[in-house]
Write an enzyme that holds these catalytic residues in place. Structure first.
Site, PDB file in Angstrom:
ATOM      1  N   MET A  91       0.868  -1.124  -0.050  1.00 34.21           N
ATOM      2  CA  MET A  91      -0.054   0.119  -0.120  1.00 34.21           C
ATOM      3  C   MET A  91       0.812   1.255   0.092  1.00 34.21           C
ATOM      4  O   MET A  91       0.470   2.555  -0.205  1.00 34.21           O
ATOM      5  CB  MET A  91      -0.913   0.148   1.192  1.00 34.21           C
ATOM      6  CG  MET A  91      -0.223  -0.099   2.448  1.00 34.21           C
ATOM      7  SD  MET A  91       0.232   1.466   3.271  1.00 34.21           S
ATOM      8  CE  MET A  91      -1.257   2.522   3.697  1.00 34.21           C
ATOM      9  N   TYR A  92       2.117   1.115   0.039  1.00 30.25           N
ATOM     10  CA  TYR A  92       3.050   2.307   0.101  1.00 30.25           C
ATOM     11  C   TYR A  92       3.032   2.985  -1.051  1.00 30.25           C
ATOM     12  O   TYR A  92       3.496   2.359  -2.156  1.00 30.25           O
ATOM     13  CB  TYR A  92       4.417   2.149   0.789  1.00 30.25           C
ATOM     14  CG  TYR A  92       4.423   1.601   1.987  1.00 30.25           C
ATOM     15  CD1 TYR A  92       3.561   1.832   2.916  1.00 30.25           C
ATOM     16  CD2 TYR A  92       5.722   0.696   2.416  1.00 30.25           C
ATOM     17  CE1 TYR A  92       3.731   1.427   4.318  1.00 30.25           C
ATOM     18  CE2 TYR A  92       5.725   0.321   3.512  1.00 30.25           C
ATOM     19  CZ  TYR A  92       4.732   0.633   4.821  1.00 30.25           C
ATOM     20  OH  TYR A  92       4.931   0.218   6.021  1.00 30.25           O
ATOM     21  N   SER A  93       2.427   4.078  -1.362  1.00 28.27           N
ATOM     22  CA  SER A  93       2.231   4.876  -2.675  1.00 28.27           C
ATOM     23  C   SER A  93       1.775   4.012  -3.762  1.00 28.27           C
ATOM     24  O   SER A  93       2.043   3.948  -4.830  1.00 28.27           O
ATOM     25  CB  SER A  93       3.564   5.229  -3.062  1.00 28.27           C
ATOM     26  OG  SER A  93       4.072   6.240  -2.246  1.00 28.27           O
TER      27      SER A  93
END
Length: 349
Positions: free
Chosen positions: A54-56
């Site tokens: 989900m990071y970026s």
């Protein structure tokens, strides 16, 4: 010897770990620069890289994949699953359906055939933990995952997961990744003792307390609430909010202690987290080469008992001066229907 881990905002490093997180407002959006920082961390002895899908929206995994080309066998690669990766109820969570799909997407973005440590990013109270453990166990058997762990799980849910694993002959969580810093010591009460009891590795995140221990935010100095970390969670940094006074006061005392020791506040912060016997690694997120160098110095700093006693006086053990996980809260707190009986049943008589 502990592993060194790299992970965080565009990247993240730890005592013996580097991890990659969000970009945008609080990270480094330059892919090539991020790759150079990852390579410098690996050359400095970091052996673990931590990120999440989900990071970026997957961009972090793509950058990690670029950085590890030709060096994949040199690192322990960790990523996570849970948070939504698109619209609709079937694009997130801890169900078998989503985990099986999400791991394939992470493998593609990372450019690898296997993930060394696959972590469940948060609990999912709509999915039985047995279903989650069963899916993860099958991924290990398929060779796509070497081991799996959890992140920011309450102590009672870690215990439940181990009981279910034993009862159903499933693989168990081998690691926990909780928030931990001098300003957020709540996990010392139950999470860390439980992890020790079950022999789990612990990779702590946010040792700089979301930037509060970076030295940038000090009592009496103006804070730009429209940029960087403060833009994401302004209520956490706004000095006008009475609840933040204790944090600013603690930072001043800690900065004075660091000056006495001849180190920086970030170095003191990182060194504190790895002094706990339950902590395997502290994940940090340098956005520049200069930050990487400073954080690695903190990894080598040893704090003696008198210094740790001073820190205990400033922030008592087990105390949170702020809520460290601003992304997720348990439904037992956020859903009023779980805390309130039907109106007709509320009278004591």
């Amino acid at each position: 010897m502990r592993h060194r881990v790299l992970g965080g905002t565009g990247i993240t490093v730890s005592v013996h770990s580097l991890g990659t997180m969000m970009f945008g407002a609080v990270g480094n959006p330059d892919h090539d620069d991020c790759v150079r920082i990852v390579h410098a961390a690996l050359d400095a002895g970091i052996t673990t890289v931590d990120t999440a899908d989900m990071y970026s929206a997957g961009e972090s995994e793509v950058i990690v994949g670029k950085a590890l080309r030709g060096r994949r066998d040199d690192v322990v690669l960790a990523t996570k699953v849970h948070f939504p990766m698109g619209e609709g109820p079937n694009r997130g969570g801890n169900s078998r359906r989503w985990i099986v799909r999400a791991v394939e997407e992470s493998l593609r973005r990372l450019g690898t055939d296997w993930i060394d440590l696959y972590q469940v990013h948060r609990p999912d109270h709509t999915t039985d933990v047995e279903e989650t453990l069963g899916a993860l166990t099958d991924l290990v058997r398929a060779g796509k995952v070497r081991a799996f762990g959890c992140s920011t799980f309450p102590a009672e849910e870690i215990v439940e997961s181990h009981q279910v694993a034993e009862r159903r002959a499933l693989g168990r969580f081998r690691t926990e990744q909780p928030p931990y810093s001098i300003l957020a010591r709540g996990i010392e009460t139950a999470v860390l003792p439980v992890c020790q009891r079950y022999g789990m590795g612990v990779l702590v995140w946010s040792p700089l307390a979301s930037g509060f221990l970076s030295g940038r935010y000090r009592d009496g100095r103006p804070v730009d609430l429209t940029a960087g970390r403060p833009a994401l969670t302004p209520a956490r940094f706004d000095p006008a909010i009475p609840g933040n006074a204790a944090k600013y006061a603690a930072v001043e005392e800690l900065a004075a202690l660091a000056a006495e020791l001849g180190c920086t506040l970030p170095e003191l912060a990182v060194a504190f987290t790895v002094a706990h016997p339950a902590v395997s690694s502290a994940i940090i997120g340098p956005r520049t080469m200069e930050q990487l160098d400073g954080l690695l110095k903190g990894a080598a700093l040893r704090l003696d008992d008198p210094v740790l006693d001073r820190i205990d006086e400033i922030v008592p053990p087990g105390t949170n001066l702020y809520q460290p996980d601003g992304v997720w809260s348990p439904p037992a707190l956020t859903d009023p229907t779980r805390r309130r009986r039907p109106l007709a049943d509320r009278a004591a008589a």
